[in-house]
Design an enzyme around this catalytic site. Sequence first.
Site, mmCIF file in Angstrom:
data_model
loop_
_atom_site.group_PDB
_atom_site.id
_atom_site.type_symbol
_atom_site.label_atom_id
_atom_site.label_comp_id
_atom_site.label_asym_id
_atom_site.label_seq_id
_atom_site.Cartn_x
_atom_site.Cartn_y
_atom_site.Cartn_z
ATOM 1 N N ARG A 230 0.891 -1.172 -0.082
ATOM 2 C CA ARG A 230 -0.188 -0.009 0.181
ATOM 3 C C ARG A 230 1.024 1.374 0.131
ATOM 4 O O ARG A 230 1.960 1.286 0.678
ATOM 5 C CB ARG A 230 -0.901 -0.115 1.327
ATOM 6 C CG ARG A 230 -2.112 -1.085 1.164
ATOM 7 C CD ARG A 230 -3.204 -0.398 -0.018
ATOM 8 N NE ARG A 230 -4.156 -1.493 -0.049
ATOM 9 C CZ ARG A 230 -4.443 -2.365 -0.794
ATOM 10 N NH1 ARG A 230 -3.413 -2.686 -1.456
ATOM 11 N NH2 ARG A 230 -5.530 -3.193 -0.949
ATOM 12 N N ASP A 254 5.080 -0.314 -6.862
ATOM 13 C CA ASP A 254 3.981 -0.807 -7.467
ATOM 14 C C ASP A 254 2.582 -0.043 -6.819
ATOM 15 O O ASP A 254 1.530 -0.060 -7.614
ATOM 16 C CB ASP A 254 3.742 -2.329 -7.603
ATOM 17 C CG ASP A 254 2.437 -2.792 -8.210
ATOM 18 O OD1 ASP A 254 2.614 -2.452 -9.349
ATOM 19 O OD2 ASP A 254 1.195 -3.338 -7.784
ATOM 20 N N GLU A 259 -1.951 7.771 -5.326
ATOM 21 C CA GLU A 259 -2.182 7.005 -6.610
ATOM 22 C C GLU A 259 -3.682 7.054 -7.215
ATOM 23 O O GLU A 259 -3.889 6.988 -8.094
ATOM 24 C CB GLU A 259 -1.960 5.611 -6.423
ATOM 25 C CG GLU A 259 -2.784 4.668 -5.688
ATOM 26 C CD GLU A 259 -2.406 3.162 -5.703
ATOM 27 O OE1 GLU A 259 -3.310 2.374 -5.991
ATOM 28 O OE2 GLU A 259 -1.451 2.847 -5.449
ATOM 29 N N HIS A 291 0.129 -0.237 -9.957
ATOM 30 C CA HIS A 291 -0.749 -1.419 -9.119
ATOM 31 C C HIS A 291 -0.986 -2.489 -9.854
ATOM 32 O O HIS A 291 -2.151 -3.044 -9.739
ATOM 33 C CB HIS A 291 -1.832 -0.564 -8.771
ATOM 34 C CG HIS A 291 -2.391 -0.959 -7.302
ATOM 35 N ND1 HIS A 291 -2.751 -0.249 -6.382
ATOM 36 C CD2 HIS A 291 -2.313 -2.414 -6.756
ATOM 37 C CE1 HIS A 291 -3.053 -0.965 -5.424
ATOM 38 N NE2 HIS A 291 -2.961 -2.181 -5.674
#
Length: 326
Positions: A230, A254, A259, A291
Amino acid sequence: MKVAVFSAKKYDQDGFGQWADPSLQFSYFDSRLNSLNVKLAQGCHAICAFVNDDLSAEVLQQMSVMGIEMVALRCAGFNNVDLDTAKALGIRIARVPAYSPEAVAEHTVAMMLTLNRKLHKAFNRVRDDNFAIDGLLGFNMHGKTVGLIGTGRIGQATARILKGFGCKLLCYDVEPAEELAGHYVSLNEIYAQSDIISLHCPLNPATKHLINTDSLAKMRDGVMLINTSRGGLVNTKTVIEGLKSRKIGYLGLDVYEQEADIFFENLSEQVIDDEVFKRLLTFPNVLITSHQAFFTKEALQQISSITSDNLMAFAGGNTTGNELVP
């Protein structure tokens, strides 16, 4: 049973079309769920939400007024949900606790290898007919110390892969696993001894900005930091300072703490006004993916099937064990 699916992409529709119970009636909305568009779910019995959808008290209260009593999360994380308000309103929340830990683990190790052996740079060089290998020097993963913060299913899957590389594994978790390919130490020991640190813990008040000025100062110079969990686990501005000072030698993300307005969308024709994110992209030793660590066929099948099971259990007045409580 009518279900409003927010943050819906074509692959979500394909997944539910192939693996969900055919009695479920899905309405798909590509926008993220928030207080302004929750009314799109009018007439539905449940809402299906993803990682960046807003399930705050305000949104949940509007859902309650509309008669919606169920939220099916098609993800494992639930830091975007106000569970206390949901319980008070009688709204059931269910998630997909594990869909393919190997998918995220494999992406994690892929980021490590790409950063280490500079595969992304080598790919671009060869496409430009540049076959020089200067500047592409990497290191052996064998024998390196990797610190895994979080040893749930994904952390354990990552440990198994890295053990095969011959890495020494140091692990930390508030709930240690019974069997693991490494051994447990304190966070401070992980910071001090690890060549690579990989985050696999949930985001909650205790873990928010786990990577900060203090923790970074305890790490080895040139450490590799990977986050496929996260975004909020990492204080991005602090990490940028760590990149500038060379404390961080490699950074793989990622996920990103801001985001929600960027990832999962095609913004190639727009100006991104997030200066912090744009600054990250200027560093040659930073690798960012959008992600996508979970994004495999096997994971999509599990997500669709388990989400469907959660919804059908609610419709039948049953439980699945995937329900969340405060």
